[in-house]
Design a protein around this motif. Structure first.
Motif, short mmCIF file in Angstrom:
data_model
loop_
_atom_site.label_atom_id
_atom_site.label_comp_id
_atom_site.label_asym_id
_atom_site.label_seq_id
_atom_site.Cartn_x
_atom_site.Cartn_y
_atom_site.Cartn_z
N MET A 124 -18.50 -67.27 -24.63
CA MET A 124 -18.10 -66.97 -26.06
C MET A 124 -16.61 -67.39 -26.18
SD MET A 124 -19.44 -62.83 -26.09
CE MET A 124 -18.69 -62.52 -24.49
N TYR A 125 -15.81 -67.48 -25.09
CA TYR A 125 -14.41 -67.49 -25.22
C TYR A 125 -13.83 -69.00 -24.99
CZ TYR A 125 -14.06 -62.49 -25.79
OH TYR A 125 -14.23 -61.14 -26.39
N HIS A 126 -14.90 -69.92 -24.99
CA HIS A 126 -14.77 -71.13 -24.80
C HIS A 126 -13.80 -71.69 -23.39
CE1 HIS A 126 -16.81 -71.65 -28.41
NE2 HIS A 126 -15.99 -70.77 -29.18
N LEU A 127 -14.01 -71.12 -22.31
CA LEU A 127 -13.26 -71.28 -21.21
C LEU A 127 -13.60 -72.62 -20.63
CD1 LEU A 127 -13.39 -67.65 -19.66
CD2 LEU A 127 -11.60 -68.65 -21.14
N GLY A 128 -12.78 -73.06 -19.61
CA GLY A 128 -12.86 -74.24 -18.98
C GLY A 128 -14.38 -74.41 -18.48
N GLY A 129 -14.67 -75.77 -18.55
CA GLY A 129 -16.13 -75.99 -18.00
C GLY A 129 -16.31 -76.17 -16.55
N ASP A 130 -15.56 -75.52 -15.79
CA ASP A 130 -15.71 -75.50 -14.12
C ASP A 130 -16.87 -74.79 -13.90
OD1 ASP A 130 -15.47 -75.89 -11.61
OD2 ASP A 130 -13.42 -74.97 -11.53
N PHE A 131 -17.93 -75.08 -13.79
CA PHE A 131 -19.28 -74.26 -13.76
C PHE A 131 -19.09 -73.95 -12.14
CE2 PHE A 131 -20.64 -76.92 -17.38
CZ PHE A 131 -20.87 -75.73 -17.95
N ALA A 132 -18.80 -74.76 -11.27
CA ALA A 132 -18.51 -74.60 -9.66
C ALA A 132 -17.74 -73.29 -9.67
CB ALA A 132 -18.25 -75.83 -8.93
N GLY A 133 -16.72 -73.42 -10.19
CA GLY A 133 -15.67 -72.18 -9.94
C GLY A 133 -16.36 -70.95 -10.72
N GLY A 134 -17.17 -70.90 -11.69
CA GLY A 134 -17.84 -69.75 -12.15
C GLY A 134 -18.88 -69.32 -11.02
N MET A 135 -19.60 -70.14 -10.28
CA MET A 135 -20.67 -69.85 -9.37
C MET A 135 -19.69 -69.35 -7.97
SD MET A 135 -23.17 -70.55 -11.02
CE MET A 135 -24.34 -70.03 -9.55
N LEU A 136 -18.34 -69.67 -7.81
CA LEU A 136 -17.71 -69.12 -6.76
C LEU A 136 -17.36 -67.76 -6.96
CD1 LEU A 136 -16.26 -69.17 -4.02
CD2 LEU A 136 -14.32 -70.26 -5.37
N LEU A 137 -16.85 -67.40 -8.33
CA LEU A 137 -16.70 -66.22 -8.75
C LEU A 137 -17.78 -65.16 -8.74
CD1 LEU A 137 -14.44 -64.24 -9.72
CD2 LEU A 137 -15.19 -64.92 -12.22
N TRP A 138 -18.98 -65.44 -9.09
CA TRP A 138 -20.13 -64.89 -8.98
C TRP A 138 -20.48 -64.50 -7.56
CZ3 TRP A 138 -25.57 -66.83 -10.97
CH2 TRP A 138 -26.51 -65.64 -11.01
N SER A 139 -20.45 -65.60 -6.71
CA SER A 139 -20.76 -65.18 -5.28
C SER A 139 -19.83 -64.14 -4.67
CB SER A 139 -20.58 -66.72 -4.37
OG SER A 139 -20.87 -66.29 -3.05
N ILE A 140 -18.56 -64.38 -5.04
CA ILE A 140 -17.63 -63.26 -4.50
C ILE A 140 -17.94 -62.00 -4.79
CG2 ILE A 140 -15.11 -62.78 -4.50
CD1 ILE A 140 -14.47 -65.54 -4.52
N ALA A 142 -20.88 -60.70 -5.98
CA ALA A 142 -22.20 -60.24 -5.39
C ALA A 142 -21.81 -60.02 -3.89
CB ALA A 142 -22.96 -61.09 -5.58
N LEU A 143 -21.22 -60.72 -3.14
CA LEU A 143 -20.92 -60.53 -1.73
C LEU A 143 -19.94 -59.38 -1.52
CD1 LEU A 143 -20.48 -64.00 -0.27
CD2 LEU A 143 -22.47 -62.55 0.16
N ALA A 144 -19.05 -58.81 -2.56
CA ALA A 144 -18.35 -58.03 -2.50
C ALA A 144 -19.20 -56.71 -2.97
CB ALA A 144 -17.04 -57.77 -3.58
N ALA A 145 -20.07 -56.61 -3.57
CA ALA A 145 -20.92 -55.60 -3.88
C ALA A 145 -21.92 -55.33 -2.53
CB ALA A 145 -21.93 -55.77 -5.23
N GLY A 158 -25.51 -63.24 -3.92
CA GLY A 158 -24.36 -63.98 -3.53
C GLY A 158 -24.37 -65.24 -2.97
N LEU A 159 -25.25 -65.37 -1.76
CA LEU A 159 -25.71 -66.47 -1.00
C LEU A 159 -26.30 -67.57 -1.79
CD1 LEU A 159 -27.02 -65.01 2.25
CD2 LEU A 159 -24.88 -66.34 1.95
N ALA A 160 -27.16 -67.17 -2.79
CA ALA A 160 -27.63 -68.13 -3.92
C ALA A 160 -26.40 -68.94 -4.71
CB ALA A 160 -28.85 -67.76 -4.58
#
Length: 423
Positions: A124-140, A142-145, A158-160
């Motif tokens: 939506m907000y046209h952020l940078g295309g660092d998909f790997a960084g987005g997956m890391l944020l998702w993992s963090i 999920a692992l925090a939850a 989180g592991l996936a």
């Protein structure tokens, strides 16, 4: 230890012993009284509820996706936040009403919605295309939850996400080992140990496999031989699992047992891959030495050392045979290089002996996964030798016949040794 299958076997044994007069009825009743109550399993109602919840979630996502472009950005963000709040609220209610499976499912769905929120907000907000960084944020996230909710589903999410993140980083920099994944994996392993959960242990063991496979395939060293690198990973997983299980702790025993089971199957798969891919799909050229990076060789050696150390601690012959199986699979790599001018019969013999040692190890320690893995490895290695070896069929038949004679002789010696031990 007190799982449903164990309790069923124990109940059958108690009934049989009571009927045979081995124990008194009062003793059997005392044993039943001291056992902890069984946790409620997944019954038909829970399964139907899970399917219904997934269908409702899918319908909600499909409806939102169909009208996504018509919704204002603020409303889109509110929908994502509301989805996580609803999933968390339902999970808390299910946990309060003693429905842990449904509570776990809600926590996992909440973690999935969190990942979808990261992707959609970035779009939506046209952020940078660092998909790997987005997956890391998702993992963090999920692992925090996972530790906050005790959810195995959130741990799986989180592991996936971490596996995808690691694979993307290896793709970006193929000549570098992605060690940050090990930090995430160790955090997940700590959770599995703290929970004393077999499900979590399975998730942790599964997560390490794609990381090691990508590491074996993604390296750009000269004349790569992925099956040898995979053998090093299987050795470390197998030996490390045995060493963890040797620690005098029920948690460590369960966690290490799961890791060693995955390591045993990985070792069998790698043995078959070596026979079917070396000098066929991936070739070893002169001057390639061992066709392995130093870090992989050290990991394999560490796995063998850990297996033998575990055998020394537990005094189990089965684990000593497991260490021998690991060592033989690792030795096959230099034997292959030394035999590149002709057929690598010594490497084939080492792999066959390794799989036989895996079967013997499982039988001595009464560990079924090792037995199954060993038999599958034997069948795969024999099939690979039969179909992959080039040249005369007479040589193949002579090699297999000699291997059979040696196996029969080894069986005779082992039978006599076991008979003396029983006496």
């Amino acid at each position: 230890m007190f799982d449903r299958n164990y309790r069923q076997r124990l109940e059958a044994d108690l009934a049989q012993w009571e009927a045979d007069g081995v124990i008194a009825p009062a003793a059997a009743a005392s044993i039943r009284n001291v056992l902890p109550p069984l946790s409620s399993g997944i019954n038909i109602a829970v399964v139907v509820a899970i399917v219904g919840g997934l269908l409702i979630a899918a319908a909600f996502l499909a409806f939102v996706a169909a009208h996504w472009t018509e919704l204002a950005r603020l409303l889109r963000f509110a929908i994502l936040i509301a989805g996580m709040i609803v999933a968390g609220g339902l999970g808390a209610w299910f946990a309060h009403t003693q429905r842990p499976v449904l509570a776990d499912l809600c926590a996992g769905i909440g973690a999935i919605i969190f990942g979808a929120g990261i992707a959609l907000v970035g779009q939506m907000y046209h952020l940078g295309g660092d998909f790997a960084g987005g997956m890391l944020l998702w993992s963090i996230g999920a692992l925090a939850a996972a530790p906050l909710t005790g959810s195995r589903g959130a741990l799986a999410v989180g592991l996936a996400a971490a596996c995808i993140w690691s694979c993307m980083r290896v793709y970006d920099t193929p000549d570098a080992l992605h060690l940050p994944f090990a930090v995430v994996w160790l955090v997940a392993a700590g959770l599995a140990l703290a929970w004393n959960s077999r499900v979590a242990a399975h998730l942790v063991a599964l997560a390490v496999l794609p990381w090691w496979i990508v590491a074996a395939l993604g390296f750009g060293f000269d004349n790569p031989q992925p099956s040898f690198v995979l053998a090093d990973g299987a050795a470390l997983l197998f030996g490390g699992g045995l060493a963890i299980a040797a620690v005098p702790s029920q948690r460590a025993l369960r966690f290490g047992g799961v890791l060693s089971a995955y390591g045993a199957f990985s070792l069998a798969v790698v043995a078959v891959l070596e026979v079917t891919t070396v000098d066929d799909i991936f070739r070893i050229e002169p001057g390639s030495a061992t066709a392995q990076p130093l870090w992989a060789i050290m990991c394999g050696i560490a796995g063998a050392i850990l297996a033998f150390a575990s055998a020394g601690i537990t005094k189990r012959m089965g684990e000593a045979f497991a260490g021998c199986a690991i060592a033989l699979v690792l030795v096959a790599a230099p034997l292959w290089w030394a035999s590149r001018a002709g057929e690598p019969w010594l490497a084939y013999a080492a792999l066959l002996c390794a799989m036989l040692g895996l079967v013997v190890s499982g039988m001595l320690d009464a560990v079924r996964p090792r037995i199954v893995a060993g038999w599958l490895g034997i069948a795969g290695v024999i099939a690979g030798i039969t179909w992959v070896v080039k040249g005369s069929l007479l040589r193949r038949s002579a090699f297999l016949a000699a291997a059979g004679v040696i196996a029969v002789a080894f069986a005779t010696v082992l039978d006599r040794a076991l008979s003396r031990t029983d006496e």
